[in-house]
Design a protein around this motif. Structure first.
Motif, PDB file in Angstrom:
ATOM      1  N   PHE A  41       4.612  -0.937   5.879  1.00  0.00           N
ATOM      2  CA  PHE A  41       3.349  -0.844   5.151  1.00  0.00           C
ATOM      3  C   PHE A  41       2.264  -0.205   5.991  1.00  0.00           C
ATOM      4  CE2 PHE A  41       5.205  -4.701   3.274  1.00  0.00           C
ATOM      5  CZ  PHE A  41       5.418  -4.150   2.032  1.00  0.00           C
ATOM      6  N   ALA A  96       0.245 -11.237   1.160  1.00  0.00           N
ATOM      7  CA  ALA A  96       1.564 -11.847   1.328  1.00  0.00           C
ATOM      8  C   ALA A  96       1.657 -12.615   2.643  1.00  0.00           C
ATOM      9  CB  ALA A  96       2.646 -10.770   1.281  1.00  0.00           C
ATOM     10  N   SER A  97       0.835 -12.224   3.623  1.00  0.00           N
ATOM     11  CA  SER A  97       0.996 -12.790   4.963  1.00  0.00           C
ATOM     12  C   SER A  97       0.397 -14.184   5.107  1.00  0.00           C
ATOM     13  CB  SER A  97       0.377 -11.853   5.993  1.00  0.00           C
ATOM     14  OG  SER A  97      -1.030 -11.827   5.822  1.00  0.00           O
ATOM     15  N   VAL A 105       6.639 -11.341   0.460  1.00  0.00           N
ATOM     16  CA  VAL A 105       6.670  -9.977   1.011  1.00  0.00           C
ATOM     17  C   VAL A 105       7.315  -9.013   0.018  1.00  0.00           C
ATOM     18  CG1 VAL A 105       7.459  -8.521   2.909  1.00  0.00           C
ATOM     19  CG2 VAL A 105       6.652 -10.820   3.378  1.00  0.00           C
ATOM     20  N   GLU A 135      -9.332 -10.838  -0.552  1.00  0.00           N
ATOM     21  CA  GLU A 135     -10.612 -10.559   0.074  1.00  0.00           C
ATOM     22  C   GLU A 135     -11.753 -10.893  -0.890  1.00  0.00           C
ATOM     23  OE1 GLU A 135     -10.902  -6.938   2.639  1.00  0.00           O
ATOM     24  OE2 GLU A 135     -12.581  -6.587   1.288  1.00  0.00           O
ATOM     25  N   PRO A 148      -0.071  -6.367   1.455  1.00  0.00           N
ATOM     26  CA  PRO A 148       0.657  -7.018   2.548  1.00  0.00           C
ATOM     27  C   PRO A 148      -0.149  -8.162   3.150  1.00  0.00           C
ATOM     28  CG  PRO A 148       0.730  -4.640   2.798  1.00  0.00           C
ATOM     29  CD  PRO A 148      -0.193  -4.925   1.663  1.00  0.00           C
ATOM     30  N   GLU A 149      -1.452  -7.969   3.216  1.00  0.00           N
ATOM     31  CA  GLU A 149      -2.314  -9.003   3.784  1.00  0.00           C
ATOM     32  C   GLU A 149      -2.242 -10.278   2.933  1.00  0.00           C
ATOM     33  OE1 GLU A 149      -5.443 -11.447   4.873  1.00  0.00           O
ATOM     34  OE2 GLU A 149      -5.538 -10.424   2.942  1.00  0.00           O
ATOM     35  N   ALA A 179       4.877  -7.560  -2.155  1.00  0.00           N
ATOM     36  CA  ALA A 179       4.115  -6.494  -1.495  1.00  0.00           C
ATOM     37  C   ALA A 179       4.950  -5.213  -1.432  1.00  0.00           C
ATOM     38  CB  ALA A 179       3.695  -6.940  -0.098  1.00  0.00           C
ATOM     39  N   GLU A 180       6.253  -5.362  -1.207  1.00  0.00           N
ATOM     40  CA  GLU A 180       7.122  -4.184  -1.170  1.00  0.00           C
ATOM     41  C   GLU A 180       7.146  -3.476  -2.527  1.00  0.00           C
ATOM     42  OE1 GLU A 180      10.347  -5.514   2.281  1.00  0.00           O
ATOM     43  OE2 GLU A 180      10.880  -5.754   0.192  1.00  0.00           O
ATOM     44  N   TYR A 213       9.956 -14.461   1.914  1.00  0.00           N
ATOM     45  CA  TYR A 213      10.640 -13.272   1.379  1.00  0.00           C
ATOM     46  C   TYR A 213      10.116 -12.911  -0.004  1.00  0.00           C
ATOM     47  CZ  TYR A 213      13.948 -14.361   5.025  1.00  0.00           C
ATOM     48  OH  TYR A 213      14.502 -14.625   6.228  1.00  0.00           O
ATOM     49  N   PRO A 231      13.697  -4.547   2.789  1.00  0.00           N
ATOM     50  CA  PRO A 231      14.265  -5.741   3.424  1.00  0.00           C
ATOM     51  C   PRO A 231      13.986  -7.066   2.699  1.00  0.00           C
ATOM     52  CG  PRO A 231      13.041  -4.408   5.020  1.00  0.00           C
ATOM     53  CD  PRO A 231      12.958  -3.703   3.721  1.00  0.00           C
ATOM     54  N   ALA A 232      12.708  -7.371   2.480  1.00  0.00           N
ATOM     55  CA  ALA A 232      12.395  -8.686   1.915  1.00  0.00           C
ATOM     56  C   ALA A 232      12.875  -8.789   0.467  1.00  0.00           C
ATOM     57  CB  ALA A 232      10.893  -8.948   1.986  1.00  0.00           C
ATOM     58  N   PHE A 257       8.619  -7.476   9.094  1.00  0.00           N
ATOM     59  CA  PHE A 257       8.722  -7.212   7.676  1.00  0.00           C
ATOM     60  C   PHE A 257       7.672  -6.237   7.186  1.00  0.00           C
ATOM     61  CE2 PHE A 257      11.565 -10.747   6.549  1.00  0.00           C
ATOM     62  CZ  PHE A 257      12.448  -9.948   5.859  1.00  0.00           C
TER      63      PHE A 257
END
Lengths: 333, 173
Positions: free
Chosen positions: B45, A84-85, A71, A107, A81-82, A74-75, A68, A304-305, B41
């Protein structure tokens, strides 16, 4: 203060401005060919340079955060987002005001980002440049005279710079103007895409305008180009809003949205994002007495997160909908 | 339908995005979707989908990838690896495979010559002045290219601004 607690130039339309630089260390292979330990070496090398003499920055390994928390970053548009994943081998440098964030071993070895509220491309670029010089003064940065800064993916060669502005374009989205606009900016080496949601019309009518080409164009020229296109889009949106605000049906929508936000018991993130878009136009037009910073703050904090991360709880989606409705109600009282 | 990322498992997640008014779609399996960050989630995005598939390396690059034995001495990466993954192995790979990479670089950016800033420590005194002269020339060239684009897009206001800038730069010389 963070970008989402503040407003800036043209904040009626521009939520934030970001400048991101991709850099790599010459002495290490790019992240896709590094193992966990080598990644850590890269991360700590960069950390030691950037944190030296700067107590506004702190460092964390991504594995120290729960999903959470990751993410949520990222929010808030502080990391991708990548990033965070997957936490493997990755670390983050963040400033207390969250205006500077440095993704390590994403990257590229270094993805340095500056984010400011409103339209402030020059200021954000200057800050990024300042941190970049600090890196270059102590580290051997991968660079080639012909093709510029060397990056893992050839799409970022040259300046390695991506600058972007987040735009709220509800009035232009009402007409077909937005798709014509998107086609035009593409010809000028820029990209206009929805910031949230899928489909042809992004949720909340929030778009991201960014430069596409990084090779063969200087940072200044790319920024200037983005700035002037952004200014034209802002002028067009303001004009389109003027005529929309003469329409009683549209004005009714603004007040109804405000009413729902102030009285609902459950509120999904999508519904919230759509409704607050109307409230934002109403507030900018002086119909509603709500500071625009408050709306930006809610837009970020009600994701959400971020709700889970702020509460330190694993709420389900339905639980969050109740919490969101309640928080929004209180904020707009 | 098989997953477009791994081509192994059945695709269960359908991702639709609109970039510059053009719709792109991807069908991914659950595992790849999660790996690429498309679980619940991430619904809000937009990820940079084209980066996932190394589509910017065209067929010509794939044809060049035949010589598998030729590897970068520093990281062991072959040109084949670069085309397959869409990722270059290390800074030295750009030297090693420069000629093979150049057509793809040209296709992505439309240009092949950097005109922006240089890392601070690489600016010794002589190269600094050389660089400066070069930049003025190239700046004009890049502005002219931009002006042409602006005119093509019928963005005359922007074109006029660029025209004035070019004039200014030429007068400064």
């Amino acid at each position: 203060m963070t970008w989402y607690q503040n407003s800036g130039k043209d904040s009626d339309i521009v939520l934030s401005t970001r400048v991101r630089l991709a850099r790599n260390l010459r002495d290490f292979p790019f992240p896709n060919r590094l193992d966990k330990n080598e990644c850590r070496k890269v991360n700590e090398t960069v950390r030691d340079v950037l944190l030296a003499g700067d107590d506004s920055l702190f460092y964390t390994e991504m594995s120290a955060l729960n999903s959470y928390q990751a993410v949520s970053l990222a929010e808030k548009h502080l990391i991708s987002p990548e990033f965070a994943s997957d936490s493997t081998g990755r670390a983050l440098i963040l400033s207390k005001d969250e205006d500077v964030s440095v993704m390590l071993c994403e990257e590229d070895h270094v993805r340095l980002q500056v984010i400011y509220p409103g339209l402030s491309l020059k200021e954000a670029f200057e800050k990024a440049e300042q941190l970049d010089s600090k890196l270059a003064s102590s580290l051997n940065i991968a660079f080639d005279d012909r093709i510029g800064y060397l990056t893992q993916c050839p799409t970022n060669l040259g300046t390695g710079m991506r600058a972007s502005v987040m735009l709220h374009l509800p009035a232009l989205s009402q007409s077909t103007a937005i798709s014509r606009l998107a086609a035009t900016v593409a010809k000028l080496g820029l990209t206009l895409r929805g910031a949230y949601g899928e489909g042809s019309r992004p949720t909340g009518d929030i778009y991201q305008l960014s430069n596409q080409v990084t090779l063969g164009i200087s940072e200044e020229a790319a920024i200037q180009n983005l700035q002037s296109i952004a200014e034209q889009i802002i002028a067009q949106e303001r004009q389109a809003r003027q005529s929309l605000l003469k329409d009683d049906v549209f004005i009714d929508k603004i007040y109804r949205s405000y009413g729902i936000l102030r009285s609902a018991h459950m509120m999904s993130c999508d519904e919230f994002t759509s409704l607050i878009s109307y409230v934002r136009i109403g507030a900018c037009a002086g119909l509603l007495d709500v500071p625009v910073e408050k709306l930006t703050y809610l837009l970020v904090k009600m994701q959400p997160a971020t709700i889970n991360a702020d509460a330190g709880e694993k709420y389900t989606s339905a639980q969050r909908d109740v919490i969101r409705a309640d928080a929004v109600k209180k904020a707009l009282e | 339908m098989l997953c477009q990322n791994c081509s192994k498992r059945e695709a269960t997640t359908h991702i639709k995005r609109v970039v510059n008014g053009e719709a792109t779609e991807a069908h991914l399996c659950q595992e790849c979707a999660a790996k690429l960050g498309y679980d619940n989630f991430f619904d809000n995005f937009s990820l940079n989908l084209p980066d996932i598939f190394s589509s910017f390396f065209g067929d010509s690059a794939r044809a060049l990838a035949g010589s598998r034995t030729d590897r970068c001495e520093k990281c062991g990466c072959s040109f084949d690896d670069i085309v397959k993954t869409g990722m270059v192995g290390c800074a030295d790979c750009y030297d090693k495979f420069f000629d093979k990479l150049l057509p793809s670089i040209q296709r992505i950016h439309g240009r092949t010559r950097h005109v922006g800033s240089v890392p601070a420590e690489q600016l010794t005194e002589t190269t600094a002045t050389e660089k400066k002269e070069e930049t003025a020339e190239e700046k004009i060239a890049s502005l002219e290219a931009e002006m042409k684009k602006a005119i093509d897009a019928q963005n005359f206001e922007q074109a006029a601004v660029l025209r004035d800038k070019i004039k200014e730069l030429k007068e400064d010389k």
